[in-house]
Design a protein around this motif. Structure first.
Motif, PDB file in Angstrom:
ATOM      1  N   ILE A 445      16.756  -2.903   9.692  1.00 48.15           N
ATOM      2  CA  ILE A 445      18.193  -3.532  10.759  1.00 48.15           C
ATOM      3  C   ILE A 445      18.364  -4.934  10.039  1.00 48.15           C
ATOM      4  O   ILE A 445      19.392  -4.839  11.085  1.00 48.15           O
ATOM      5  N   SER A 446      17.718  -5.045   8.629  1.00 51.97           N
ATOM      6  CA  SER A 446      18.829  -6.365   8.148  1.00 51.97           C
ATOM      7  C   SER A 446      20.146  -6.009   7.645  1.00 51.97           C
ATOM      8  O   SER A 446      20.658  -7.235   8.197  1.00 51.97           O
ATOM      9  N   ASP A 447      20.316  -4.597   7.846  1.00 50.85           N
ATOM     10  CA  ASP A 447      21.689  -3.994   7.211  1.00 50.85           C
ATOM     11  C   ASP A 447      22.654  -3.210   8.210  1.00 50.85           C
ATOM     12  O   ASP A 447      23.243  -3.006   8.058  1.00 50.85           O
ATOM     13  N   GLY A 448      21.999  -3.514   9.582  1.00 51.84           N
ATOM     14  CA  GLY A 448      22.399  -2.464  10.151  1.00 51.84           C
ATOM     15  C   GLY A 448      21.889  -0.755   9.666  1.00 51.84           C
ATOM     16  O   GLY A 448      22.742   0.308  10.031  1.00 51.84           O
ATOM     17  N   ASN A 449      21.140  -0.650   9.569  1.00 53.21           N
ATOM     18  CA  ASN A 449      21.006   1.099   7.958  1.00 53.21           C
ATOM     19  C   ASN A 449      19.629   1.203   9.082  1.00 53.21           C
ATOM     20  O   ASN A 449      18.378   0.940   9.551  1.00 53.21           O
ATOM     21  N   ILE A 450      19.704   2.698   9.952  1.00 56.56           N
ATOM     22  CA  ILE A 450      18.581   3.611   9.710  1.00 56.56           C
ATOM     23  C   ILE A 450      18.921   4.931   9.860  1.00 56.56           C
ATOM     24  O   ILE A 450      19.272   4.980   9.182  1.00 56.56           O
ATOM     25  N   HIS A 451      17.742   5.724  10.008  1.00 57.05           N
ATOM     26  CA  HIS A 451      17.149   6.763   9.703  1.00 57.05           C
ATOM     27  C   HIS A 451      16.870   7.495  10.790  1.00 57.05           C
ATOM     28  O   HIS A 451      15.634   7.646  10.973  1.00 57.05           O
ATOM     29  N   PRO A 452      17.607   8.124  12.020  1.00 56.06           N
ATOM     30  CA  PRO A 452      17.249   8.820  13.117  1.00 56.06           C
ATOM     31  C   PRO A 452      16.565  10.111  12.245  1.00 56.06           C
ATOM     32  O   PRO A 452      17.188  10.758  11.671  1.00 56.06           O
ATOM     33  N   ASN A 453      15.622  10.529  12.784  1.00 57.55           N
ATOM     34  CA  ASN A 453      15.587  11.773  12.533  1.00 57.55           C
ATOM     35  C   ASN A 453      14.172  12.341  13.356  1.00 57.55           C
ATOM     36  O   ASN A 453      13.718  12.379  14.401  1.00 57.55           O
ATOM     37  N   VAL A 454      14.900  14.572  13.276  1.00 59.15           N
ATOM     38  CA  VAL A 454      14.384  14.833  14.474  1.00 59.15           C
ATOM     39  C   VAL A 454      13.185  15.839  13.998  1.00 59.15           C
ATOM     40  O   VAL A 454      12.137  15.281  13.302  1.00 59.15           O
ATOM     41  N   ILE A 455      11.864  15.314  15.661  1.00 59.07           N
ATOM     42  CA  ILE A 455      10.814  15.859  14.621  1.00 59.07           C
ATOM     43  C   ILE A 455      10.965  17.424  15.537  1.00 59.07           C
ATOM     44  O   ILE A 455      10.427  17.356  16.772  1.00 59.07           O
TER      45      ILE A 455
END
Ligand code: FAD
Length: 536
Positions: A445-455
């Motif tokens: 989050i400090s870079d504004g970078n996320i990994h949305p993952n489907v379950i």
């Protein structure tokens, strides 16, 4: 002095043929990377120990895929026939002039970090998976938790040795070979000069980007190879910069029962840290990483008992968990930190200010601290963070085994400017909700970078998830960010589509022109970055 022309040289080292095997059991161990894309196959595995042996591999094979630790999350290190070239035998590791180090492509981030630690120094840009190799991290321009403070791999590479598809070798020193004003560089070989037209597209201005070939006016040739995912040359060695003084890292995990408070806390901490760097204030609040886990990620930790194993209690109403790396002055001891936390007079840099901020945002009660040097406590908190992707991967694996063999990991790697981060989270929620998908979101989050993952519960979830990932990637671009932040493009059809969306047909044509000039027969990493059906 800079020039736009570099001379190639013949390879050095023993001219013996490298160890090579076609043994099915040994090949089987290398047919999949961490994206777990099925269908990997290879004719042989080579284990060169010198650049000359690397060059010999290239002279005898028509398809060559370099692999490091195969921790790629894009399928880029999954072979599709031809020769697999493992860099595991490229093991040099020694001090370089100017305080850096010269390192073989097969050395891991963990080994470099241990080397730096012994000298009180730090190699900061590695991915959170420390088993990744130097060659792999350069090839993907890897970034990690600490990009916020230190930037991505590109910023730490001073020199590279690269074996080209032709077997010619380039020694590239940063600042020595840059683009001609007309947008090309030249490589002088024994009998001819190859002109390489450089890409001209504008890249999104985000702190981490692993989206095809680097492009900038007057760019350094070195930067073309960083992030090229093994498609333009095989990195055999690199000279890396080190941060000379290793801060005393203090990890703090805390949960927030309102997402809005967590986001305001992050904003506040980021601003104070940036102000500290600007002032050069050694006693100011200094943070190198803030890792984020959403409510579903936290629930997974509780379902799997990872919270108890890691000595953490997660309240049932927690909406966000944050793992913060607080950089304290180098000499800070764990005793000083625990004394300061207990209300004593211990001097522990800006820790009291950090605790004050946690209290102000309602998260002090849940905070768990691993003081500098408390290796066991730090390992528990890092294991907690890693337990989130593990939990998702286990569920994907179980669904593929028990429900439908076509089920696979379905995830994105997007980045937006921090001020647009909340909009991105809302959008991800909406994309999942509209499609009835179960999903977890975590990242840097400090870079504004996320990994949305489907379950996924079914293959239909995977198909709907792919649509959602395309929509999320496109939305990230609309928010001023990028759809390909740190993992690269690899063989993923969705990521290749997002690359096309980002730079358009003309941009992809410019990348293909680079590939054509450097690897006219398409020997290196076929199908990576560009689909093979369109290969040059
Ligand atoms: C648990 C986990 C956490 C992760 N966290 C992060 C993270 O925080 N940030 C991040 O950026 N990534 C992360 N990754 C992804 C991965 O670790 C990185 O992409 C890493 O840089 C890959 O290194 P590797 O040695 O495993 O390379 P591989 O996976 O073996 O190869 C990756 C690509 O690089 C090419 N390549 C490898 N070696 C060379 C070489 N010597 N010369 C030319 N090309 C080469 C390959 O052909 C392939 O295209 C994570 C992965 C896992 C499994």
């Amino acid at each position: 002095m800079t020039t736009h022309r570099v001379g190639a040289r013949p390879p050095r080292g023993s001219a013996t043929h490298p160890e090579q095997t076609t043994d099915a059991a040994r090949l089987a161990a290398h047919l999949e990377d961490a994206a777990h894309v099925r269908g990997g196959h290879a004719d042989a595995l080579a284990l060169p120990r010198s650049e000359h042996e690397v060059a010999l591999c290239l002279s005898t094979a028509t398809r060559v895929l370099a692999i490091g630790a195969q921790s790629s999350l894009t399928g880029g290190a999954t072979p599709r026939g031809g020769l697999l070239l493992s860099t595991a035998g490229l093991r040099r590791l020694e001090a370089a002039s100017g305080g850096g180090l010269r390192v073989g492509a097969g050395v891991t981030i963990a080994e470099v970090d241990a080397w730096a630690l012994e000298r009180g120094a730090l190699y900061p840009p590695g991915p959170t998976w420390h088993g990744a190799t130097i060659g792999g991290t350069i090839a993907t321009n890897a970034a990690g938790a600490a990009t916020f403070k230190y930037g991505s791999t590109r910023a730490w590479v001073d020199a590279l040795t690269v074996v080209l598809a032709t077997g010619d070798v380039l020694d590239l020193q940063r600042g020595q070979v840059t683009a001609h004003a007309d947008g090309y560089v030249e490589i002088a070989r024994a009998h001819d000069v190859v002109r390489v037209p450089l890409p001209r597209y504008g890249m999104p201005g985000v702190p981490k980007l692993s989206a095809g070939y680097f492009a900038a006016p007057g760019m350094d040739l070195l930067d073309l190879f960083i992030g090229s995912e093994g498609t333009l040359g095989i990195v055999t060695e690199a000279t890396l910069r080190l941060e000379p003084v290793r801060p005393a890292a203090c990890l703090v995990f805390a949960t927030f029962c309102q997402r809005a408070s967590a986001l305001r806390f992050v904003d506040c901490v980021r601003r104070e840290a940036v102000a500290t760097w600007r002032r050069g204030d050694h006693a100011g609040l200094d943070v190198s990483a803030i890792e984020h886990m959403d409510a579903r990620s936290l629930a997974l930790l509780c379902e799997d008992g990872a919270d108890r194993r890691c000595g953490v209690s997660i309240p049932a109403d927690a909406e966000v968990g944050l793992l913060v790396t607080l950089d304290l002055p180098h000499e800070t001891t764990s005793a000083q930190v625990y004394e300061a936390l207990g209300g004593g007079n211990g001097t522990a840099g800006a820790l009291p200010r950090f605790v004050q901020l946690l209290s102000a945002f309602g998260a002090a009660d849940t905070a768990i601290v691993a003081a500098p040097g408390d290796v066991a406590a730090a390992a528990r908190l890092l294991a907690l963070r890693e337990a989130v992707p593990l939990a998702v991967n286990q569920r994907v694996g179980a669904a593929a085994r028990d429900v439908d063999a076509r089920i696979e990991k379905t995830a994105a790697d997007v980045i937006v400017p921090c001020e647009r981060f909340e909009e991105l989270l809302d959008l991800v929620d909406e994309e999942f909700r509209q499609r009835g998908l179960d999903g977890a979101v975590w990242g840097h989050i400090s870079d504004g970078n996320i990994h949305p993952n489907v379950i996924p519960r079914s293959f239909a979830d995977v198909e709907a998830g792919r649509e959602a990932m395309l929509a999320i990637g496109r939305a990230a671009v609309a928010l001023g960010g990028a759809p390909l932040a740190e993992h690269g493009v690899g063989r993923s059809a969705i990521k290749q589509q997002l690359l096309l969306d980002l730079y358009g047909r003309e941009g992809i044509a410019q990348m293909r022109a680079v590939k054509q000039a450097l690897d006219p027969h398409g020997v290196l990493a076929p199908g990576v970055i560009f689909a093979e059906t369109h290969s040059t």
